[in-house]
Write a protein that holds these residues in place. Structure first.
Motif, PDB file in Angstrom:
ATOM      1  N   LEU A 142      39.036  43.465  32.254  1.00  0.00           N
ATOM      2  CA  LEU A 142      40.079  42.959  33.140  1.00  0.00           C
ATOM      3  C   LEU A 142      39.691  43.175  34.600  1.00  0.00           C
ATOM      4  O   LEU A 142      39.852  42.274  35.436  1.00  0.00           O
ATOM      5  CB  LEU A 142      41.412  43.649  32.851  1.00  0.00           C
ATOM      6  N   LEU A 146      39.214  40.399  37.479  1.00  0.00           N
ATOM      7  CA  LEU A 146      39.944  40.401  38.746  1.00  0.00           C
ATOM      8  C   LEU A 146      38.969  40.314  39.918  1.00  0.00           C
ATOM      9  O   LEU A 146      39.217  39.588  40.894  1.00  0.00           O
ATOM     10  CB  LEU A 146      40.797  41.669  38.866  1.00  0.00           C
ATOM     11  N   ASP A 149      37.757  36.801  40.102  1.00  0.00           N
ATOM     12  CA  ASP A 149      38.785  35.917  40.653  1.00  0.00           C
ATOM     13  C   ASP A 149      38.789  35.996  42.178  1.00  0.00           C
ATOM     14  O   ASP A 149      38.808  34.966  42.869  1.00  0.00           O
ATOM     15  CB  ASP A 149      40.165  36.314  40.116  1.00  0.00           C
ATOM     16  N   ALA A 156      44.713  36.371  42.319  1.00  0.00           N
ATOM     17  CA  ALA A 156      44.531  37.537  41.451  1.00  0.00           C
ATOM     18  C   ALA A 156      45.703  38.501  41.505  1.00  0.00           C
ATOM     19  O   ALA A 156      45.850  39.345  40.616  1.00  0.00           O
ATOM     20  CB  ALA A 156      43.246  38.274  41.838  1.00  0.00           C
ATOM     21  N   ARG A 159      48.295  38.364  38.447  1.00  0.00           N
ATOM     22  CA  ARG A 159      47.678  38.833  37.198  1.00  0.00           C
ATOM     23  C   ARG A 159      47.494  40.343  37.234  1.00  0.00           C
ATOM     24  O   ARG A 159      47.716  41.025  36.229  1.00  0.00           O
ATOM     25  CB  ARG A 159      46.338  38.136  37.009  1.00  0.00           C
ATOM     26  N   GLN A 163      49.531  43.827  34.976  1.00  0.00           N
ATOM     27  CA  GLN A 163      48.844  44.955  34.346  1.00  0.00           C
ATOM     28  C   GLN A 163      49.111  46.275  35.077  1.00  0.00           C
ATOM     29  O   GLN A 163      48.474  47.283  34.787  1.00  0.00           O
ATOM     30  CB  GLN A 163      47.332  44.687  34.325  1.00  0.00           C
TER      31      GLN A 163
END
Length: 399
Positions: A142, A146, A149, A156, A159, A163
């Motif tokens: 992840l 990120l 991105d 980003a 998203r 999390q």
């Protein structure tokens, strides 16, 4: 005893490896990094013991580094514990062998050694557990996504928020070019990937220890791109580069560029890569660089229609090894024919002849400022195109 530390360190490695001690396939870190760590601890302990004092935890920063690196490589802590026990055992056995004092002195030495070994184990265990816990609680895939991105200009923040990750407003983009370590160079093709993966895990552990969590980093072709929160000053850049180089057991070149907000991250990342690439193309000695450090070769070597035209114009010269080397030396030595002759180990008249020949081949007057500037641009563009992969090759297109 301190002059015997190299011998004692070798004894520790033999004790730790057992029958494998003479095996040529033992990884490089057990032949270089591990002995260095053992020697460092032994010298710290012996100097403290000579002064009758205990080792302080802040003296054991190197053990903290090494424990985090081993955790990143997936090594079990009991293997590190075995190494610590071997260090204490070898030191105590050697002291007992040469000891000529009374029982009280021996007891005092043993007590200091017990304290030092215990503190070393505690520091290593804490660092090992912190690194291992970070690996469990953070999703590396992840975080890589990120980072990709942001570097690609994709949104980003949302998203990350889902999390539970709050992204900083601004970053310093770091581009790291990490050379091969000894294991990679010596490995067979089938083993080289495993050696490279081990080195990469050590690099990630070193980055995680130097930068705040979460670590936003991603492999992009020949480079590791890192997004460090906020502004990273020159001193910290040098510390990061040094730590990564020690962890990788290989030379590391680092380029840095600021991104004032998320929208500026793609350009900053490209700039960081181009800084490293320009430094490599021009054999600049510095290992930590920002744009100001490469401003002149950067500008001279930009890929423009004019630069390509000048490179084509000088192509007959650049294809001739002797002429190209002499012209390169001429530019590097401030257009001084005598210093160029010294650098090339030839007579100054030879330099003159080669300059005249180059002028005839490319139709440029190398006695004028216009001709010399054209030469400098052509050489710079030629060197840069022969260097490492460009940022266009390194960066993936946004999805």
């Amino acid at each position: 005893m301190e002059h015997d530390v190299p011998r004692l360190a070798r004894a520790v490695i033999v004790e730790y490896l057992g029958p494998r001690a003479s095996d040529a396939t033992v990884p490089e870190l057990l032949r270089t990094t591990a002995p260095h760590t053992v020697r460092h601890f032994m010298r710290l302990f012996l100097r403290a013991a000579a002064q009758g004092r205990e080792i302080a935890s802040e003296d054991l920063i190197l053990l903290d580094e090494r424990a985090r690196e081993r955790a990143a490589e997936g090594i079990q802590f009991d293997q590190m514990l075995t190494a610590h026990q071997a260090m204490a055992a070898v030191l105590l056995a050697d002291f007992q062998q040469r000891f000529r004092g009374d029982a009280a002195e021996l007891g005092a030495f043993a007590a200091l050694l017990q304290q030092a070994a215990g503190r070393a184990m505690a520091v290593s265990l804490r660092a090992f557990q912190e690194a291992a816990q970070a690996a469990v609680t953070e999703d590396p895939e992840l975080l890589d996504e990120l980072a990709e991105d942001l570097i690609s200009g994709r949104p980003a923040v949302a998203r990350a928020a889902v999390q539970g990750i709050r992204l900083p407003r601004d970053f310093t983009a770091l581009a790291l070019f990490v050379d091969q370590d000894t294991d990679e160079r010596a490995a067979t093709p089938g083993y080289r990937t495993a050696a490279s993966n081990r080195k990469n895990r050590r690099v990630r552990a070193a980055l995680a220890a130097e930068l705040p969590h979460p670590l936003l980093a991603t492999d992009q072709g020949a480079y590791v791109l890192v997004l460090a929160p906020g502004t990273v000053d020159r001193q910290q850049l040098h510390r990061i580069q040094g730590r990564i180089s020690r962890a990788a057991l290989a030379p590391v070149r680092l380029g840095a560029a600021r991104a004032e907000d998320h929208g500026a991250v793609p350009a900053a990342a490209r700039t960081a890569v181009e800084i490293v690439r320009t430094a490599a193309a021009f054999d600049l000695p510095d290992q930590v660089l920002e744009l100001a450090d490469v401003a002149v070769p950067w500008q001279l070597s930009r890929d423009t229609p004019a630069a390509r035209l000048l490179t084509e114009r000088f192509a007959p010269v650049l294809r001739n090894q002797d002429l190209a080397a002499t012209l390169t030396a001429f530019v590097q030595n401030d257009f001084d024919r005598r210093r160029t002759a010294q650098a090339q180990a030839v007579h100054p008249n030879t330099v003159d002849n080669r300059l005249h020949r180059a002028a005839r081949l490319c139709g440029a007057d190398l006695t004028t400022s216009a001709g010399l500037l054209a030469l400098a641009v052509a050489l710079a563009h030629h060197r840069r195109t022969d260097a490492q992969p460009s940022s266009a090759q390194v960066f993936r297109d946004p999805a």
